[in-house]
Motif scaffolding. Structure first.
Motif, PDB file in Angstrom:
ATOM      1  N   MET A 372       0.834  -1.202   0.000  1.00 30.49           N
ATOM      2  CA  MET A 372       0.000   0.000   0.000  1.00 30.49           C
ATOM      3  C   MET A 372       0.871   1.257   0.000  1.00 30.49           C
ATOM      4  O   MET A 372       0.578   2.237  -0.682  1.00 30.49           O
ATOM      5  CB  MET A 372      -0.922  -0.005   1.218  1.00 30.49           C
ATOM      6  N   ALA A 393      -5.428   0.924  -4.281  1.00 27.47           N
ATOM      7  CA  ALA A 393      -5.508   1.648  -3.007  1.00 27.47           C
ATOM      8  C   ALA A 393      -6.875   1.464  -2.361  1.00 27.47           C
ATOM      9  O   ALA A 393      -6.981   1.176  -1.160  1.00 27.47           O
ATOM     10  CB  ALA A 393      -5.213   3.136  -3.237  1.00 27.47           C
ATOM     11  N   ILE A 418      -1.054   5.571   2.758  1.00 24.47           N
ATOM     12  CA  ILE A 418      -1.240   5.770   1.326  1.00 24.47           C
ATOM     13  C   ILE A 418      -0.552   7.073   0.948  1.00 24.47           C
ATOM     14  O   ILE A 418      -0.908   8.134   1.450  1.00 24.47           O
ATOM     15  CB  ILE A 418      -2.735   5.808   0.958  1.00 24.47           C
ATOM     16  N   TYR A 452      -6.762   3.405   7.319  1.00 27.71           N
ATOM     17  CA  TYR A 452      -5.765   4.039   6.455  1.00 27.71           C
ATOM     18  C   TYR A 452      -5.432   5.439   6.964  1.00 27.71           C
ATOM     19  O   TYR A 452      -6.161   6.018   7.767  1.00 27.71           O
ATOM     20  CB  TYR A 452      -6.349   4.175   5.031  1.00 27.71           C
TER      21      TYR A 452
END
Length: 456
Positions: A372, A393, A418, A452
């Motif tokens: 990622m 993603a 990310i 995330y």
């Protein structure tokens, strides 16, 4: 908390009545290389239809005592099902649609293992080999019907949507059904269930007795999106990439309803394919639609696509708000163009062989923290390849949200990072924040903790 469970024995219908000893041994093998865990987990997901769980890890922990075994008899096999979720039964008897889905899981788990993974005929390192595998899985599931005109509409959208949005998906499905169009979805609740419910009424009014409601899933997502019983053709593809390819190869057009990260992944997948230069002349109707309340949602999706993939991508779809009749008419007209194109080119009506799907969209992506973090999220590449990386993603976010292994990975190592160009990351962050605010990441009533973090 105690959950109702039921024990039962059931028999398959058709050719699954007979399994070889080797096939049974593989299914009951609990070792690393066996199929038992895969079969058990997918079966539990199917039996959990209609529950309030959209978390693969929670489902497995809720029904730890669930088990099933195969009883071999001279005249065929039976499944011995123990401690199954009570929602799959009515008065102690398994719902017929769920019964059929359970054996669809058995069929696909065996076929993929024996005929795809263990077969040197399929070179899964090549693009053509992957497409061939997708074709054979669909054909084995009897999904590909060669003697009918194009009429299969793929409907994408979220499992966690508002009541108003859900009702709208039923209205669109109804209008599609009135026009003799069949429905294919990810087979779960929400925007995957609504179009099928609507289409059943439309088909009934038109006295269509062979209406098709195809559900395509994969082992990682099926626990969060248990197949709804309206599905009369269930297919379990080996992974998310082959699931997505199955949608676009078998379908003749796509309607996208509101959704979350999974819907964004699907949008990026189809746009990445349509942006490939080899596909410029191939007709493929793509419509984004929802009720008036969802207008801002689609404006933000459109803005994100413009910010990342550019105006060329925005030309490949139409946004139609609060217009079920118009959506169905537009889709019908688009599918007529698909038919004429395939007739002229000699391509099959039931499987889109001519569509070029780049290998970047086909090879399975495992969302580890390193993978990622290392995604190429910048504009210094062709737009269809940027779409492929953006798709990965969002696929990682879906895994961290609802898939058992993804959730456990986040628990062990923290949130995915990310990274990418500042402008792309800002647009992505705004889109994801809107999904969270609108409760599109998890079912209502569940607190969403992001898996995330966006780093510009």
């Amino acid at each position: 908390m105690e959950y109702e469970v039921v024990n039962t024995q059931i028999s398959p219908e058709g050719r699954l009545e007979v399994l070889s000893k080797a096939e049974v041994s593989k299914l009951l093998d609990t070792s690393h290389g066996g199929l038992y865990t895969l079969f058990r987990n997918c079966s539990l997901a199917v039996l959990n239809c209609g529950s309030d769980v959209d978390d693969g890890k929670e489902l497995l922990e809720r029904y730890k005592s669930f088990d099933l075994s195969i009883i071999q008899r001279e005249r065929g096999i039976k499944l011995n099902v123990m401690n199954a979720p009570g929602v799959a039964f009515v008065d102690g008897k398994m719902i017929k649609g769920i019964h059929d889905h359970l054996f669809a899981v058995l069929r696909d788990v065996i076929y993929v293992n024996d005929e795809i993974h263990d077969n040197p005929q399929f070179d899964l390192s090549t693009s053509d080999g992957i497409t061939d595998a997708v074709f054979h899985v669909l054909r084995n599931a009897n999904v590909l019907h060669p003697m009918i005109n194009p009429q299969l509409v793929v409907c994408w959208g979220g499992h966690s949507i508002s009541h108003e949005e859900y009702d709208y998906t039923k209205k669109v499905g109804y209008q599609l059904g009135l026009r003799h169009l069949d429905i294919c979805t990810g087979c779960g609740p929400g925007a995957m269930k609504g179009p099928m419910k609507g289409a059943t009424i439309g088909h009934s009014k038109q006295r269509i007795h062979g209406g098709r409601y195809i559900g395509i899933s994969e082992p990682g997502i099926i626990a969060a999106e248990a197949p709804n019983p309206i599905v009369n053709d269930l297919v379990i593809m080996p992974d998310i990439e082959k699931r997505l390819e199955a949608f676009v190869r078998a379908g003749h057009g796509i309607v996208v309803f509101p959704g979350g990260a999974g819907t964004a992944e699907e949008i990026l997948y189809i746009l990445g394919i349509l942006l490939h230069p080899d596909n410029a002349a191939i007709p493929f109707p793509l419509i984004f639609t929802g009720p008036e309340k969802s207008a801002d949602y689609f404006r933000q999706i459109d803005q994100f696509i413009g910010d990342t993939l550019g105006s060329a991508a925005q030309q490949r779809y139409k946004i139609m708000v609060d217009d079920p009749v118009g959506v169905a008419q537009e889709m019908l007209a688009g599918i007529k163009q698909v038919r004429e194109f395939r007739k002229e080119k000699g391509d099959a009506y039931y499987f889109n062989w001519l569509l070029k799907i780049d290998a970047e969209f086909q090879h399975p992506f495992t969302p580890t923290h390193d993978a990622m973090r290392g995604l190429a999220l910048h504009k210094n590449q062709p737009s269809h390849l940027l779409a492929a990386n953006l798709r990965r993603a969002f696929s990682g976010i879906v895994a961290g949200n609802v898939k058992d292994e993804g959730i456990r990975t986040i628990e062990r190592h923290g949130r995915f990072e990310i990274r990418g160009d500042a402008a792309i990351m800002a647009s992505m962050d705004a889109l994801l924040a809107s999904f969270v605010e609108q409760h599109r990441m998890k079912l209502p009533g569940k607190k969403y903790i992001p898996c995330y973090k966006i780093i510009q």
